[in-house]
Scaffold this motif. Structure first.
Motif, PDB file in Angstrom:
ATOM      1  N   UNK A 104       0.808  -1.218   0.000  1.00  0.00           N
ATOM      2  CA  UNK A 104       0.000   0.000   0.000  1.00  0.00           C
ATOM      3  C   UNK A 104       0.837   1.263   0.000  1.00  0.00           C
ATOM      4  N   UNK A 105       2.027   1.222   0.612  1.00  0.00           N
ATOM      5  CA  UNK A 105       2.820   2.431   0.763  1.00  0.00           C
ATOM      6  C   UNK A 105       3.709   2.749  -0.430  1.00  0.00           C
ATOM      7  N   UNK A 106       4.202   1.738  -1.130  1.00  0.00           N
ATOM      8  CA  UNK A 106       5.116   1.952  -2.247  1.00  0.00           C
ATOM      9  C   UNK A 106       4.536   1.499  -3.585  1.00  0.00           C
ATOM     10  N   UNK A 107       4.096   0.243  -3.617  1.00  0.00           N
ATOM     11  CA  UNK A 107       3.679  -0.342  -4.890  1.00  0.00           C
ATOM     12  C   UNK A 107       2.413   0.313  -5.438  1.00  0.00           C
ATOM     13  N   UNK A 165      14.969   3.714   3.914  1.00  0.00           N
ATOM     14  CA  UNK A 165      15.342   3.073   5.168  1.00  0.00           C
ATOM     15  C   UNK A 165      14.117   3.088   6.072  1.00  0.00           C
ATOM     16  N   UNK A 166      13.743   1.922   6.575  1.00  0.00           N
ATOM     17  CA  UNK A 166      12.533   1.768   7.372  1.00  0.00           C
ATOM     18  C   UNK A 166      12.920   1.450   8.813  1.00  0.00           C
ATOM     19  N   UNK A 269      14.904  -1.099   2.343  1.00  0.00           N
ATOM     20  CA  UNK A 269      13.981  -1.562   1.311  1.00  0.00           C
ATOM     21  C   UNK A 269      14.508  -1.110  -0.049  1.00  0.00           C
ATOM     22  N   UNK A 270      14.624  -2.059  -0.959  1.00  0.00           N
ATOM     23  CA  UNK A 270      15.218  -1.787  -2.269  1.00  0.00           C
ATOM     24  C   UNK A 270      14.378  -2.408  -3.375  1.00  0.00           C
ATOM     25  N   UNK A 271      14.652  -1.980  -4.577  1.00  0.00           N
ATOM     26  CA  UNK A 271      14.092  -2.609  -5.775  1.00  0.00           C
ATOM     27  C   UNK A 271      15.223  -3.323  -6.502  1.00  0.00           C
ATOM     28  N   UNK A 272      14.949  -4.513  -6.999  1.00  0.00           N
ATOM     29  CA  UNK A 272      15.959  -5.319  -7.691  1.00  0.00           C
ATOM     30  C   UNK A 272      15.475  -5.610  -9.108  1.00  0.00           C
ATOM     31  N   UNK A 273      16.345  -5.378 -10.071  1.00  0.00           N
ATOM     32  CA  UNK A 273      16.018  -5.655 -11.483  1.00  0.00           C
ATOM     33  C   UNK A 273      17.260  -6.193 -12.174  1.00  0.00           C
ATOM     34  N   UNK A 274      17.057  -6.970 -13.239  1.00  0.00           N
ATOM     35  CA  UNK A 274      18.194  -7.438 -14.032  1.00  0.00           C
ATOM     36  C   UNK A 274      18.775  -6.280 -14.838  1.00  0.00           C
ATOM     37  N   UNK A 275      20.081  -6.258 -14.953  1.00  0.00           N
ATOM     38  CA  UNK A 275      20.744  -5.212 -15.729  1.00  0.00           C
ATOM     39  C   UNK A 275      20.237  -5.185 -17.168  1.00  0.00           C
ATOM     40  N   UNK A 276      20.000  -6.372 -17.732  1.00  0.00           N
ATOM     41  CA  UNK A 276      19.577  -6.441 -19.134  1.00  0.00           C
ATOM     42  C   UNK A 276      18.165  -5.922 -19.359  1.00  0.00           C
ATOM     43  N   UNK A 293       7.458   7.339  -4.769  1.00  0.00           N
ATOM     44  CA  UNK A 293       6.563   6.915  -3.695  1.00  0.00           C
ATOM     45  C   UNK A 293       7.310   6.817  -2.378  1.00  0.00           C
ATOM     46  N   UNK A 294       8.562   6.331  -2.424  1.00  0.00           N
ATOM     47  CA  UNK A 294       9.356   6.221  -1.208  1.00  0.00           C
ATOM     48  C   UNK A 294       9.695   7.595  -0.640  1.00  0.00           C
ATOM     49  N   UNK A 295       9.940   8.558  -1.526  1.00  0.00           N
ATOM     50  CA  UNK A 295      10.256   9.914  -1.081  1.00  0.00           C
ATOM     51  C   UNK A 295       9.020  10.604  -0.507  1.00  0.00           C
ATOM     52  N   UNK A 296       7.880  10.352  -1.134  1.00  0.00           N
ATOM     53  CA  UNK A 296       6.633  10.985  -0.692  1.00  0.00           C
ATOM     54  C   UNK A 296       6.123  10.399   0.603  1.00  0.00           C
ATOM     55  N   UNK A 297       6.531   9.159   0.913  1.00  0.00           N
ATOM     56  CA  UNK A 297       6.049   8.480   2.119  1.00  0.00           C
ATOM     57  C   UNK A 297       7.255   8.020   2.938  1.00  0.00           C
ATOM     58  N   UNK A 298       7.952   8.937   3.582  1.00  0.00           N
ATOM     59  CA  UNK A 298       9.117   8.529   4.369  1.00  0.00           C
ATOM     60  C   UNK A 298       8.720   7.574   5.483  1.00  0.00           C
ATOM     61  N   UNK A 299       9.595   6.612   5.720  1.00  0.00           N
ATOM     62  CA  UNK A 299       9.288   5.570   6.702  1.00  0.00           C
ATOM     63  C   UNK A 299       9.176   6.117   8.114  1.00  0.00           C
ATOM     64  N   UNK A 300       9.932   7.142   8.450  1.00  0.00           N
ATOM     65  CA  UNK A 300       9.912   7.643   9.817  1.00  0.00           C
ATOM     66  C   UNK A 300       8.777   8.603  10.050  1.00  0.00           C
TER      67      UNK A 300
END
Length: 300
Positions: A104-107, A165-166, A269-276, A293-300
């Protein structure tokens, strides 16, 4: 097997009416056009053109192949258009793995932005454990995963993009002796009974590592892998807990949430993707939307 390029040469001759006109249209010499038609006739095993005055007309076989050449040309044009749309990020499917508290917070806000910027992209969503989806990404079963893991960890053909950072906070019963504190030093909870809210793995490690640094091992007497349930256990007075801020956006009315320090546990919390895969415009757009979304909803 019939040569597709020669089929298009035949189609140009039939639609133009003469070898010379077809050659001018194709940018070939008349001799080259005649050679292509002759080679196609050899492949077909039957004449494809017959002379009529100064021009030519198709035989029954020539007319048949001309009609199929038109269909092939249309299919190739459609394929080229579809490929251009895919490369530009106008169509296609992205497969995304995520864990519950990131949903709900990021995705959700990231997908809302992606829908505006890339309305033709279909998203395949799947809920997963916080660390498991990395293998799905590496093996090509997912395009992107939102995970909990150390910042900057990369290699093996994938890229890790830091989102936020959460930090963890102390969750106490509302009548606890520390309930009116503004902040707690972690060692002050050493003698408490604890409610666990994390399964073994990257979300539990910040808790156990921080407690170890504070000089104790938490005494988990109740365990739950759901933050709402864990808060209910705390509210009932069964113990105290450390829970991440993203998991405390709907705090139980019977608990108080207090920041901790010395040290403050944090999960990355990170996002992981293939380089290709990073060349896909839609995937890059989704990554940017997650960062926003992460910037707009800081964890703290």
């Amino acid at each position: 097997m019939l040569d597709v390029r020669r089929l298009q040469v035949l189609r140009a001759v039939v639609t133009s009416g003469t070898v010379t006109a077809a050659a001018a249209h194709l940018g070939y010499t008349p001799s080259a056009v005649s050679q292509q038609v002759a080679a196609l006739e050899k492949q077909a095993g039957t004449p494809l053109l017959e002379r009529v005055g100064r021009g030519v007309r198709p035989t029954a076989a020539g007319l048949l192949l001309t009609e199929h050449a038109a269909l092939i040309g249309s299919a190739v044009a459609q394929a080229e258009s579809a490929l251009a749309d895919l490369r530009a990020g106008r169509t296609g499917t992205l497969s995304l793995r995520y864990f519950a508290t990131a949903g709900s917070t990021l995705v959700a806000p990231a997908l809302a932005r992606l829908r505006v910027e890339h309305p033709g992209i279909r998203i395949d969503l799947e809920l997963a454990d916080p660390d498991d989806p990395v293998q799905d990404v590496l093996r090509g079963r997912a395009d992107l995963a939102v995970v909990v893991q150390p910042r900057g960890r990369a290699g093996d053909g994938h890229r890790v993009v830091h989102l936020l950072d959460d930090p963890y906070a102390a969750v106490l019963p509302e009548d606890h002796r520390f309930a009116d504190r503004d902040v707690l030093d972690l060692h002050e909870l050493a003698g408490e009974q604890w409610v666990g809210s994390e399964p073994p793995g990257p979300c539990l490690e910040p808790v156990t590592d921080a407690c170890s640094a504070a000089g104790f091992t938490p005494d988990f007497i109740v365990k739950s892998e759901d933050y709402a349930t864990a808060q209910g256990f705390v509210a009932a007075g069964l113990g105290v807990g450390l829970m991440p801020r993203l998991g405390l956006r709907a705090p139980h009315p019977g608990v108080v949430v207090i920041p901790v320090r010395n040290p403050e546990p944090i999960r990355v919390i990170s996002a992981v993707a293939r380089e290709t895969s990073l060349g896909q415009p839609a995937l890059r757009g989704l990554l940017e939307a997650l960062r926003e979304a992460a910037t707009a909803r800081p964890a703290g």
